[in-house]
Design an enzyme around this catalytic site. Structure first.
Site, mmCIF file in Angstrom:
data_model
loop_
_atom_site.group_PDB
_atom_site.id
_atom_site.type_symbol
_atom_site.label_atom_id
_atom_site.label_comp_id
_atom_site.label_asym_id
_atom_site.label_seq_id
_atom_site.Cartn_x
_atom_site.Cartn_y
_atom_site.Cartn_z
ATOM 1 N N ASN A 152 23.831 -19.961 -7.597
ATOM 2 C CA ASN A 152 24.347 -18.646 -7.198
ATOM 3 C C ASN A 152 25.401 -18.770 -6.103
ATOM 4 O O ASN A 152 26.455 -18.118 -6.156
ATOM 5 C CB ASN A 152 23.194 -17.758 -6.710
ATOM 6 C CG ASN A 152 22.516 -17.004 -7.844
ATOM 7 O OD1 ASN A 152 23.116 -16.759 -8.881
ATOM 8 N ND2 ASN A 152 21.266 -16.648 -7.641
ATOM 9 N N GLU A 187 13.992 -17.052 -10.530
ATOM 10 C CA GLU A 187 14.262 -18.123 -11.494
ATOM 11 C C GLU A 187 12.980 -18.711 -12.065
ATOM 12 O O GLU A 187 12.992 -19.778 -12.667
ATOM 13 C CB GLU A 187 15.083 -19.239 -10.827
ATOM 14 C CG GLU A 187 14.370 -20.023 -9.743
ATOM 15 C CD GLU A 187 14.482 -19.394 -8.366
ATOM 16 O OE1 GLU A 187 14.369 -20.134 -7.379
ATOM 17 O OE2 GLU A 187 14.693 -18.171 -8.273
#
Length: 269
Positions: A152, A187
């Site tokens: 990210n 995640e």
């Protein structure tokens, strides 16, 4: 709307809309078996009407082209000096579609299309009860994308979202229809494999790990993106609750992370 004698054999009236829905040439062709898609449900409706003398808001799948969901009501009454039954219904297909859409929104992770945490836990509980009842093996995989925060930070959240969606698609493709797959949050993913012992599940987990490592990933600005997966797995113990199974698989996942990531670790207890 339909009006028949108490036996349903003599038909006094069928309105035009129902005639069209059932493709009836004449009112006398009507029967409850032609109204319902399922003959058994037609029998149950008739039994309820005869027993109670009235039925309100009975939901059923009704015949038509295509079949549709309807709500039916009925009354036993007197007509032409004898017992008769009046039945009426209305189409609720639009409502059913909306209910299905709301259910999908409530149980599905919007990003990956997998079950969300709540739906996964509910379905997993049911599967474990079945496995316990029939003394079947069942193994849980806990899966976590390695260094997801770094993905990210380096490539942006849009790429991170794409990575999550891609993993969800791969899990659906690689696992069986009977397997329960969910995104638990962030995640972290989970898959519950019915009728799979630890050895079989480990082979599945290793295949998933290798597939993710070899999978091409979207890149931002030409920067390379490498995605790997750490997996912890645990097979159910007799009478073990879901929380215990999750805890043991999560401990195995933590060991996979601590040992260098991109690996499968089995629970030792």
């Amino acid at each position: 709307v339909v009006l028949t004698d108490n036996s349903g054999k003599q038909v006094y009236f069928v309105n035009q809309r129902l005639m069209q829905r059932l493709s009836l040439d004449k009112a006398g062709d009507f029967s409850l078996n032609r109204l319902f898609c399922n003959a058994r449900e037609a029998l149950h409706f008739r039994e309820a009407l005869l027993a109670r003398h009235r039925v309100d808001d009975w939901e059923g799948l009704l015949a038509g082209d295509p079949p549709y969901w309807g709500v039916l009501s009925g009354r036993l009454l007197e007509y032409r000096g004898g017992p008769a039954q009046l039945i009426w219904s209305y189409d609720i297909s639009v409502r059913k579609d909306m209910e299905q859409e709301l259910l999908m929104l409530a149980t599905t992770d919007a990003l990956t299309g997998l079950s969300n945490r709540h739906a996964f836990m509910q379905r997993a509980q049911e599967l474990l009860k079945t496995a316990e009842r029939f003394e079947q093996p069942c193994t849980l995989l806990m899966l976590d994308i390695d260094h997801f925060k770094q993905i990210n930070d380096t490539h942006g959240h849009q790429v991170g979202d794409k990575v999550l969606a891609t993993l969800g698609e791969l899990l659906r493709k690689e696992l069986r229809e009977v397997d329960i797959i969910g995104r638990l949050g962030g995640e972290e993913f989970a898959a519950l494999l019915p009728q799979s012992d630890q050895i079989e599940a480990a082979r599945v987990a290793e295949r998933l790990r290798a597939s993710v490592e070899a999978m091409p990933q979207p890149c931002a600005g030409g920067a390379p993106l490498r995605m790997t997966l750490s997996i912890g797995l645990a097979s159910r113990h007799p009478a073990e609750p879901l929380e215990g199974l999750l805890g043991r698989a999560d401990t195995a996942l933590y060991k996979a992370k601590s040992a260098g990531r991109n690996r499968v670790v089995r629970a030792t207890s």
